[in-house]
Design a protein around this motif. Structure first.
Motif, mmCIF file in Angstrom:
data_model
loop_
_atom_site.group_PDB
_atom_site.id
_atom_site.type_symbol
_atom_site.label_atom_id
_atom_site.label_comp_id
_atom_site.label_asym_id
_atom_site.label_seq_id
_atom_site.Cartn_x
_atom_site.Cartn_y
_atom_site.Cartn_z
ATOM 1 N N CYS A 34 0.841 -1.186 0.000
ATOM 2 C CA CYS A 34 0.000 0.000 0.000
ATOM 3 C C CYS A 34 0.881 1.243 0.000
ATOM 4 O O CYS A 34 1.874 1.337 0.723
ATOM 5 N N GLY A 35 0.521 2.208 -0.820
ATOM 6 C CA GLY A 35 1.306 3.423 -0.883
ATOM 7 C C GLY A 35 1.005 4.367 0.257
ATOM 8 O O GLY A 35 1.668 5.388 0.433
ATOM 9 N N ASP A 36 0.004 4.036 1.032
ATOM 10 C CA ASP A 36 -0.376 4.937 2.111
ATOM 11 C C ASP A 36 0.034 4.390 3.468
ATOM 12 O O ASP A 36 0.744 5.039 4.223
ATOM 13 N N CYS A 37 -0.400 3.175 3.776
ATOM 14 C CA CYS A 37 -0.128 2.635 5.107
ATOM 15 C C CYS A 37 0.956 1.564 5.069
ATOM 16 O O CYS A 37 1.320 1.018 6.091
ATOM 17 N N ASP A 38 1.472 1.288 3.857
ATOM 18 C CA ASP A 38 2.593 0.362 3.721
ATOM 19 C C ASP A 38 2.240 -1.070 4.090
ATOM 20 O O ASP A 38 3.113 -1.862 4.406
ATOM 21 N N ARG A 50 -6.889 -2.263 -4.240
ATOM 22 C CA ARG A 50 -7.294 -1.471 -3.088
ATOM 23 C C ARG A 50 -6.697 -2.071 -1.833
ATOM 24 O O ARG A 50 -6.685 -3.291 -1.666
ATOM 25 N N CYS A 51 -6.220 -1.218 -0.978
ATOM 26 C CA CYS A 51 -5.655 -1.686 0.277
ATOM 27 C C CYS A 51 -6.767 -2.209 1.170
ATOM 28 O O CYS A 51 -7.841 -1.628 1.245
ATOM 29 N N CYS A 54 -6.636 0.153 4.752
ATOM 30 C CA CYS A 54 -7.022 1.563 4.801
ATOM 31 C C CYS A 54 -7.870 1.977 3.610
ATOM 32 O O CYS A 54 -8.431 3.056 3.606
ATOM 33 N N HIS A 56 -6.869 2.520 0.593
ATOM 34 C CA HIS A 56 -6.130 3.345 -0.346
ATOM 35 C C HIS A 56 -6.050 2.649 -1.703
ATOM 36 O O HIS A 56 -5.960 1.432 -1.776
ATOM 37 N N ARG A 57 -6.089 3.435 -2.756
ATOM 38 C CA ARG A 57 -6.136 2.822 -4.080
ATOM 39 C C ARG A 57 -4.802 2.870 -4.804
ATOM 40 O O ARG A 57 -4.714 2.509 -5.968
ATOM 41 N N VAL A 58 -3.802 3.350 -4.165
ATOM 42 C CA VAL A 58 -2.482 3.364 -4.787
ATOM 43 C C VAL A 58 -1.636 2.266 -4.167
ATOM 44 O O VAL A 58 -1.290 2.312 -2.994
ATOM 45 N N GLN A 69 -1.883 2.498 -10.152
ATOM 46 C CA GLN A 69 -2.852 3.425 -9.576
ATOM 47 C C GLN A 69 -4.190 3.306 -10.277
ATOM 48 O O GLN A 69 -4.283 3.304 -11.493
#
Ligand SMILES: [Zn+2]
Length: 73
Positions: A34-38, A50-51, A54, A56-58, A69
């Motif tokens: 995940c690019g946001d929460c790793d 999708r994570c 969280c 997150h879609r990245v 993405q």
């Protein structure tokens, strides 16, 4: 207690057919980060990028380090 229990189904002919899924394609899961929460996210083919923790879609593909993405529609 009955002395003889007749089998409800004779023979192993299962009549219900399962839909043949191309296993070679769907069974493969790709590891993403995940690019946001790793968090590590493993997705199969066809699943939305999708994570799971969280939302997150990245996500980053762990193998290629290439960013995948999916923008919101
Ligand atoms: Zn995340």
């Amino acid at each position: 207690m009955s002395a003889y229990n007749p089998p409800t189904q004779t023979g192993g002919a299962t009549s219900h057919t399962q839909p043949t899924i191309s296993v070679s394609d769907t069974a493969r899961s790709v590891e993403y980060t995940c690019g946001d929460c790793d968090a590590a996210v493993s997705l199969k083919r066809g699943e939305p990028i999708r994570c799971r923790s969280c939302g997150h879609r990245v996500l980053y593909k762990q193998r290629t380090n290439r960013m995948v993405q999916f923008e919101a529609r």
